[in-house]
Design a protein around this motif. Structure first.
Motif, short mmCIF file in Angstrom:
data_model
loop_
_atom_site.label_atom_id
_atom_site.label_comp_id
_atom_site.label_asym_id
_atom_site.label_seq_id
_atom_site.Cartn_x
_atom_site.Cartn_y
_atom_site.Cartn_z
N ASN A 103 50.64 7.51 -9.84
CA ASN A 103 50.08 8.20 -8.67
C ASN A 103 51.17 8.80 -7.79
O ASN A 103 52.06 8.10 -7.34
CB ASN A 103 49.25 7.21 -7.85
N HIS A 104 51.06 10.12 -7.58
CA HIS A 104 51.95 10.84 -6.66
C HIS A 104 51.11 11.31 -5.48
O HIS A 104 50.68 12.45 -5.43
CB HIS A 104 52.61 12.02 -7.36
N MET A 105 50.88 10.40 -4.53
CA MET A 105 49.96 10.71 -3.43
C MET A 105 50.63 11.66 -2.45
O MET A 105 51.79 11.46 -2.08
CB MET A 105 49.52 9.40 -2.79
N GLN A 106 49.91 12.68 -2.05
CA GLN A 106 50.48 13.79 -1.27
C GLN A 106 50.11 13.63 0.20
O GLN A 106 48.95 13.78 0.56
CB GLN A 106 49.96 15.12 -1.80
N PHE A 107 51.12 13.34 1.02
CA PHE A 107 50.87 13.04 2.43
C PHE A 107 51.69 13.94 3.36
O PHE A 107 52.68 14.54 2.95
CB PHE A 107 51.27 11.59 2.73
N PHE A 127 54.02 9.86 -2.02
CA PHE A 127 54.20 8.41 -2.03
C PHE A 127 53.81 7.98 -3.44
O PHE A 127 52.64 8.04 -3.81
CB PHE A 127 53.32 7.78 -0.96
N MET A 129 53.09 5.53 -6.36
CA MET A 129 52.66 4.17 -6.68
C MET A 129 52.46 4.16 -8.18
O MET A 129 51.53 4.81 -8.69
CB MET A 129 51.35 3.89 -5.94
N ALA A 130 53.37 3.51 -8.89
CA ALA A 130 53.33 3.58 -10.34
C ALA A 130 53.42 2.20 -10.94
O ALA A 130 53.79 1.23 -10.26
CB ALA A 130 54.49 4.44 -10.84
N TRP A 134 57.77 1.92 -7.02
CA TRP A 134 57.49 2.79 -5.88
C TRP A 134 58.45 3.98 -5.86
O TRP A 134 59.58 3.86 -6.31
CB TRP A 134 57.66 2.02 -4.57
N LEU B 108 42.89 9.54 2.39
CA LEU B 108 44.08 10.38 2.42
C LEU B 108 43.94 11.57 1.48
O LEU B 108 43.08 11.60 0.61
CB LEU B 108 45.29 9.53 2.02
N GLN B 109 44.83 12.53 1.65
CA GLN B 109 44.99 13.65 0.70
C GLN B 109 43.68 14.43 0.50
O GLN B 109 43.26 14.68 -0.63
CB GLN B 109 45.51 13.11 -0.63
N GLN B 126 42.29 10.62 -1.71
CA GLN B 126 43.07 9.56 -2.32
C GLN B 126 42.78 8.29 -1.53
O GLN B 126 42.93 8.29 -0.30
CB GLN B 126 44.55 9.92 -2.21
N VAL B 142 44.25 1.28 -5.51
CA VAL B 142 44.25 2.72 -5.33
C VAL B 142 43.10 3.31 -6.12
O VAL B 142 42.63 2.72 -7.09
CB VAL B 142 45.62 3.33 -5.75
N MET B 167 42.99 1.05 -9.81
CA MET B 167 43.96 -0.02 -10.02
C MET B 167 43.88 -1.02 -8.87
O MET B 167 43.81 -0.62 -7.71
CB MET B 167 45.38 0.56 -10.11
N PRO B 175 51.40 -3.82 -11.06
CA PRO B 175 50.51 -3.56 -12.19
C PRO B 175 51.10 -3.93 -13.55
O PRO B 175 50.36 -4.21 -14.49
CB PRO B 175 50.22 -2.06 -12.10
#
Lengths: 256, 261
Positions: A103-107, A127, A129-130, A134, B108-109, B126, B142, B167, B175
């Motif tokens: 996840n490449h969350m865009q903020f 941000f 989250m993988a 992080w 978000l997003q 998101q 998430v 997840m 994870p």
């Protein structure tokens, strides 16, 4: 009502009717600007949703034909086809993969549009989250309106910090470099810099929103902060670990 | 100058032939501003849902839904109608803030697209999640929201809220070492419909379908290659399990304009 009549009488004069037309055009520009800022944010957020799930064909379609892409220390990829090649050859064919979370969350978007409405920019962050941990890329991207449609014309994503799941207090992954993975870049990195625990401040495309003055990180120090700017450690850090050309090693040292 | 005054003044100033052009131009501007205001209202609506949901304020959260709005979270199935939605939320904790209970669902997003007629909209969000029970380790989560909204009278409401968690993991382990499964449909308070899509969270990797069109090509965002899944047996490139017919509740809500109570 009196005011309305006065205004109407004034505007009835042809010269002032022209003024009315100008105001209408100005109103159109202001509405268009808001729509453009929205569209740029949508592009960047959609980019994130496509990265999350490995949808590379959809992602590449966000870019102009002549777009450039530079992520971390990997170097520059030039053209929409190379954007697609970078994604598919580095991260696998299109589609989300079992056991993978990227996840490449865009903020935190700060979008802008040029006065003529044809070019745009954003400062924003991902941000990450993988399953591996992080990450904190920043973005300073460029956008262009082509035949009424906004596209990404330049993606510049320097990294701030990457760490595994044990956390950034215990672990920090170094910046990437051109031959770390995937296809070689078309051009070398535009900037060589270190990631956390060092600092890199990518220049802001916009001035300080209150003072209106541009903020430009010192070019001589960009990419070389081993301690907070202004500290003695940082000044000494500038002299350490540098090659003759002033860059810093980020992987294997260059061989003569 | 107010829009009305500007219009009046310009109409007086312009020759008769130009007057209808002016009316059209101004109506066009007003419509575009309305769509921007609608998008803003929807952003606040969804953000408010998150703030209420975080703190167990189910009454407030459910009040954001249209009378026939639907709520779906993971694999728990679909609850339809404001009262059913409110009761379904009790599965996430008691009404009101509960001691030692963290239920953060960040919104978000946003990609919000308001339909040209200004009556309906879609939103993809998101959803970062932080869960906790005092004494237990924290949980990271998430997922993605794919929602639909409807304007009833002057107010936007949630016509469909669909959260696809992808997840959940232990705060410390991450994870790679820990993956929590999603809850299935409740036996105590069964949903009105089964889950819209059968999928599993990480290590599965389901791609929630997109409710909006590609911002550059203008085409639906498909095909959407899905993960091969060792449990569900999906193959790469195959579409997700057969999509259900469009949400009949939402289809019914679409043409209605009055506020439903």
């Amino acid at each position: 009502m009196k005011a309305l009549l006065a205004a109407a009488a004034l505007l009835a004069a042809p010269a002032l009717a022209q003024g009315g037309a100008d105001r209408l055009a100005a109103l159109d520009r202001r509405i268009t600007r808001l729509e453009d800022l929205n569209q740029i944010e949508r592009l960047q957020r959609s980019y994130g949703y496509f990265v999350d799930k490995g949808q590379w064909a959809q992602l590449a379609d966000l870019f102009t034909d002549d777009a450039t892409l530079e992520i971390g220390g990997k170097g520059l990829f030039v053209g929409k086809a190379r954007v697609l090649a970078y994604m598919q050859l580095s991260f696998g064919p299109d589609g989300a993969k079992e056991g993978s979370l990227i996840n490449h969350m865009q903020f935190q978007t700060v979008p802008d549009v040029s006065p003529d409405g044809t070019e745009g920019w954003i400062r924003s962050r991902a941000f990450v989250m993988a399953n591996g941990g992080w990450g904190l890329p920043l973005y300073e991207n460029g956008y262009r309106k082509v035949d009424g449609v906004w596209k990404i014309s330049r993606l510049t994503g320097p990294f701030t910090m990457y760490a595994d799941w044990s956390g950034w207090g215990k672990n920090a992954t170094p910046n990437t470099w051109p031959d770390k993975f995937g296809p070689p870049p078309d051009l070398p990195p535009t900037n060589v810099y270190l990631t956390y625990p060092a600092y890199y401040i990518i220049p802001f495309h916009y001035p300080n929103p209150v003072t209106g003055k541009p903020f430009r990180p010192d070019r001589g120090e960009v990419g070389a902060y081993a301690a907070p700017p202004g500290t003695r450690e940082q000044v000494e850090g500038l002299k350490l670990g540098r090659w003759a050309d002033g860059t810093q090693p980020i992987a294997e040292p260059p061989r003569p | 100058m107010s829009r009305r005054l500007l219009l009046a003044a310009l109409l007086l100033a312009a020759p008769a032939a130009a007057q209808s052009d002016l009316r059209t131009t101004l109506a066009g501007y007003a419509h575009r501003v309305q769509l921007l205001e609608d998008q803003d209202a929807i952003e606040n609506l969804q953000a408010s849902f998150g703030y209420y949901f975080d703190k167990g304020l189910w009454d407030q959260a459910a009040a954001l839904f249209s009378a026939r709005g639907s709520f779906e979270y993971g694999q728990r199935g679909v609850y339809v109608g404001q009262e059913r939605v409110r009761r379904a939320m009790l599965m996430y904790g008691p009404q009101g803030p509960a001691a030692g209970h963290l239920n953060n669902h960040m919104q978000l997003q946003a990609v919000i697209v308001v339909a040209p007629d200004g009556r309906t909209a879609t939103g993809r969000w998101q959803g970062m999640v932080m869960l906790g029970r005092a004494g237990d380790n924290g949980i990271w989560g998430v997922g993605v929201y794919e929602n639909e909204y409807v304007k009833e009278g002057r107010a936007w409401r949630i016509a469909k809220l669909h959260f696809y968690p992808t997840m959940f993991t232990d705060y410390d382990l991450g994870p790679a070492k820990s993956a929590y499964r999603m809850e299935g449909p409740s036996a105590l308070f069964p949903p009105d419909r089964p889950p819209t899509y059968v999928y599993r969270a990480f290590p599965g990797n389901f791609v929630p379908p997109f409710g909006y069109r590609h911002p550059v090509t203008g085409k639906p965002i498909e095909p959407l290659p899905q993960s091969p899944d060792s449990v569900l047996g999906q193959q790469p490139g195959t579409p997700p399990p057969a999509a259900p017919p469009a949400n009949p509740q939402f289809e019914r809500a679409r043409p209605q304009t009055g506020v439903q109570r």
